[in-house]
Scaffold this motif. Structure first.
Motif, PDB file in Angstrom:
ATOM      1  N   LYS A  90      26.120  34.776  35.274  1.00  0.00           N
ATOM      2  CA  LYS A  90      26.540  33.885  36.288  1.00  0.00           C
ATOM      3  C   LYS A  90      27.330  32.585  35.720  1.00  0.00           C
ATOM      4  O   LYS A  90      28.091  31.787  36.243  1.00  0.00           O
ATOM      5  CB  LYS A  90      25.335  33.478  37.285  1.00  0.00           C
TER       6      LYS A  90
ATOM      7  N   TYR B 255      31.125  36.115  43.172  1.00  0.00           N
ATOM      8  CA  TYR B 255      30.041  36.814  42.520  1.00  0.00           C
ATOM      9  C   TYR B 255      28.821  35.834  42.300  1.00  0.00           C
ATOM     10  O   TYR B 255      27.736  36.188  42.333  1.00  0.00           O
ATOM     11  CB  TYR B 255      30.599  36.904  41.075  1.00  0.00           C
TER      12      TYR B 255
ATOM     13  N   GLY C 161      35.209  34.788  41.127  1.00  0.00           N
ATOM     14  CA  GLY C 161      34.036  33.950  40.370  1.00  0.00           C
ATOM     15  C   GLY C 161      33.089  33.210  41.432  1.00  0.00           C
ATOM     16  O   GLY C 161      31.727  33.548  41.153  1.00  0.00           O
TER      17      GLY C 161
ATOM     18  N   TYR D 228      38.172  41.528  33.532  1.00  0.00           N
ATOM     19  CA  TYR D 228      36.837  41.096  33.798  1.00  0.00           C
ATOM     20  C   TYR D 228      36.609  40.449  35.441  1.00  0.00           C
ATOM     21  O   TYR D 228      35.725  40.678  36.113  1.00  0.00           O
ATOM     22  CB  TYR D 228      36.538  39.962  33.037  1.00  0.00           C
ATOM     23  N   SER D 229      37.875  39.991  35.768  1.00  0.00           N
ATOM     24  CA  SER D 229      38.040  39.528  37.360  1.00  0.00           C
ATOM     25  C   SER D 229      37.667  40.671  38.246  1.00  0.00           C
ATOM     26  O   SER D 229      37.014  40.747  39.237  1.00  0.00           O
ATOM     27  CB  SER D 229      39.234  38.946  37.853  1.00  0.00           C
TER      28      SER D 229
ATOM     29  N   SER E  76      30.443  42.698  43.318  1.00  0.00           N
ATOM     30  CA  SER E  76      30.265  41.749  44.815  1.00  0.00           C
ATOM     31  C   SER E  76      30.130  42.876  45.686  1.00  0.00           C
ATOM     32  O   SER E  76      29.384  42.827  46.641  1.00  0.00           O
ATOM     33  CB  SER E  76      31.189  40.666  44.643  1.00  0.00           C
TER      34      SER E  76
ATOM     35  N   GLN F 172      28.964  32.797  33.039  1.00  0.00           N
ATOM     36  CA  GLN F 172      30.279  33.397  32.658  1.00  0.00           C
ATOM     37  C   GLN F 172      31.273  33.269  33.649  1.00  0.00           C
ATOM     38  O   GLN F 172      32.575  32.680  33.817  1.00  0.00           O
ATOM     39  CB  GLN F 172      30.346  34.744  31.869  1.00  0.00           C
ATOM     40  N   ALA F 173      30.626  33.662  34.999  1.00  0.00           N
ATOM     41  CA  ALA F 173      31.270  33.626  36.187  1.00  0.00           C
ATOM     42  C   ALA F 173      31.856  32.237  36.693  1.00  0.00           C
ATOM     43  O   ALA F 173      32.932  31.779  36.972  1.00  0.00           O
ATOM     44  CB  ALA F 173      30.640  34.406  37.462  1.00  0.00           C
TER      45      ALA F 173
ATOM     46  N   PHE G  84      34.631  31.059  34.427  1.00  0.00           N
ATOM     47  CA  PHE G  84      35.685  31.880  34.684  1.00  0.00           C
ATOM     48  C   PHE G  84      36.429  31.182  35.876  1.00  0.00           C
ATOM     49  O   PHE G  84      37.723  31.039  36.199  1.00  0.00           O
ATOM     50  CB  PHE G  84      35.379  33.197  35.104  1.00  0.00           C
ATOM     51  N   THR G  85      35.559  30.735  36.849  1.00  0.00           N
ATOM     52  CA  THR G  85      36.032  29.885  38.104  1.00  0.00           C
ATOM     53  C   THR G  85      36.672  28.774  37.822  1.00  0.00           C
ATOM     54  O   THR G  85      37.784  28.332  38.162  1.00  0.00           O
ATOM     55  CB  THR G  85      34.970  29.663  38.989  1.00  0.00           C
TER      56      THR G  85
ATOM     57  N   LEU H  26      34.016  41.698  38.573  1.00  0.00           N
ATOM     58  CA  LEU H  26      33.384  40.806  39.511  1.00  0.00           C
ATOM     59  C   LEU H  26      33.682  41.072  40.920  1.00  0.00           C
ATOM     60  O   LEU H  26      32.530  40.974  41.919  1.00  0.00           O
ATOM     61  CB  LEU H  26      33.848  39.088  39.333  1.00  0.00           C
TER      62      LEU H  26
END
Length: 466
Positions: free
Chosen positions: A431, A415, A412, A93-94, A101, A433-434, A437-438, A97
């Motif tokens: 966003k 993105y 994260g 997933y990372s 981007s 989710q991002a 994640f961060t 992102l």
């Protein structure tokens, strides 16, 4: 933070937008008709899908694989499988992102994502994080060469004690290995050329895995080498645990998280990929992560099922304790040395690219600059490994801050800042989710720093590494 106060409203119209095709937007992309033209302006690559998989897999593969059996002994088979699966999915997933981007910015450089997200300070931050992390990785690989290669030479020569011969001196050996193997490979103009050496490096690790599986059926438990002359052996010393929680369990989570760090290499590999699309690069990442997931799981499982409660932090040391003169294990040690040596040039490429982005952003390729940067980096790392007897604490601090930044925090944040609010509002699911994640990255960083602090206070050093 000052970086977060920068407005990003006017940035979204500076560079051409990525077309809103499904392959540019989806984490698990749909099929493409292949008619989409590349939106990238930085480089047209020629590296094949297979060579890119080899390079990215080699970047993922680290010396930490030697400690995964020990990690499983402190979590149990089932919990280890759950953690490893979750972290592999998070790593994929990372990468999504980062690729998303990069599609918006139109250039595939980590530092340019930082520039687009937070201006020049963001570019510097990304370059510094990549440089510190990869210098730490290069140094850890050369430390393995420094300490393991003399032992391998000693064993092959049939010597039982170390001598004063120059070829048994680890400092001389790392210089020889650097000059004869690493430096010539680091001179390659493009990372794609290292696909062949990366493939050979991976084959060495497959040999290591094969030896671990073979030894599982040739070493019987309980082991006399671990009995310490005890008259009675606990009944559960040779039984597998499926779910275990102890004081060591929490330390294995960052170890597993860092086992999939390959993000500094993702965008350079993407840059040199032929027919580059997000879908194609995401597939390369998924294949590489899946391959390493299988190799990690098999190595950890068969190593753990060989030694059970006697599994030590460094798997090869555990085998040597059973039979110090085992020829197969000596060959495996040599294969691991070859693998980590051939990984150093792959890790060097993102550092050189970061230096070029920071110091010479508008300069065309020049061989003198290309060679000089590699020479300075290798010289600095060699001096560091030779002069500093133990820099594990420094590596620990760097790894605890840069690894979560590269896997979770920076992708994260990039993105959230780069994808226009017109396409995805701040409250949209991607966003949110991002952002989560961060936040997970900051949790990992706090956990890792806490464990290092506990180590310093207790005087007990945990195993780890990438």
């Amino acid at each position: 933070m000052e970086l977060q106060k920068l407005s990003n409203g006017h940035h979204h119209h500076d560079l051409p937008m990525a077309e809103g095709l499904p392959e540019e937007e989806q984490f698990l992309p749909h099929k493409s008709d292949g008619t989409k033209r590349s939106q990238f302006t930085d480089f047209e690559g020629k590296t094949s899908f297979g060579m890119s998989v080899f390079n990215l897999s080699n970047a993922i593969m680290g010396s930490g694989i030697l400690g995964l059996s020990y990690a499983m002994s402190n979590t149990g088979i089932l919990l280890f499988l759950i953690l490893l699966t979750c972290i592999a999915c998070l790593s994929s997933y990372s990468v999504h992102l980062l690729l998303r981007s990069a599609g918006i910015v139109g250039i595939r450089a980590y530092e340019q994502l930082g520039l687009r997200a937070f201006g020049h300070p963001g570019k510097i931050l990304a370059g510094v994080v990549i440089t510190l992390h990869n210098i730490g990785a290069m140094s850890s690989y050369l430390f393995i060469v420094k300490y393991e290669l003399p032992l391998v030479i000693q064993a092959f020569l049939g010597q039982t004690s170390s001598t004063e011969d120059w070829f048994m001196n680890g400092n001389y050996l790392i210089i020889i290995v650097t000059v004869c193997i690493i430096f010539p490979l680091a001179m390659m103009k493009h990372l794609g050329y290292l696909g062949y050496t990366s493939g050979f490096s991976l084959s060495c690790m497959v040999f290591f895995l094969s030896a671990v599986i073979y030894k599982r059926f040739n070493i019987t438990c309980p082991l006399e080498a671990f009995s310490n002359n005890a008259t009675t052996i606990p009944e559960d010393v040779c039984s597998a645990k499926f779910f275990t929680i102890n004081q060591e369990t929490a330390y294995t989570i960052p170890i597993l998280a860092f086992a999939f760090v390959c993000h500094p290499e993702v965008l350079p590999i993407y840059t040199e990929l032929c027919n580059p699309t997000k879908r194609r690069m995401q597939n390369i990442s998924n294949v590489s992560i899946l391959g390493m997931f299988i190799m990690y799981l098999l190595t950890a499982t068969f190593g753990y099922l060989t030694f059970y409660a006697n599994t030590e932090a460094e798997l090869l040391h555990t085998y040597s304790k059973v039979d110090p003169l085992d020829t197969l294990i000596l060959c495996v040690r040599l294969a691991v040395l070859v693998a980590v040596t051939l990984t150093v040039p792959v890790v060097l490429f993102p550092i050189r690219r970061a230096v070029l982005q920071l110091l010479f952003p508008e300069k065309p390729f020049h061989w003198l600059r290309h060679i000089t940067i590699a020479l300075c980096l290798l010289f600095s790392v060699n001096v560091l490994v030779i002069l500093v007897p133990n820099i594990r604490d420094i590596f620990g601090i760097i790894g605890a801050t840069t690894a979560p930044s590269l896997i979770f925090i920076l992708p994260g944040l990039f993105y959230i800042r780069i994808v226009p609010v017109e396409q995805e509002p701040m409250k949209s699911r991607p966003k949110v989710q991002a952002a989560c994640f961060t936040a997970l990255g900051f949790i990992f960083m706090i956990m890792s720093l806490t464990f290092i602090g506990l180590d310093w206070m207790s005087g007990v050093k945990r195993s780890g590494g990438h």
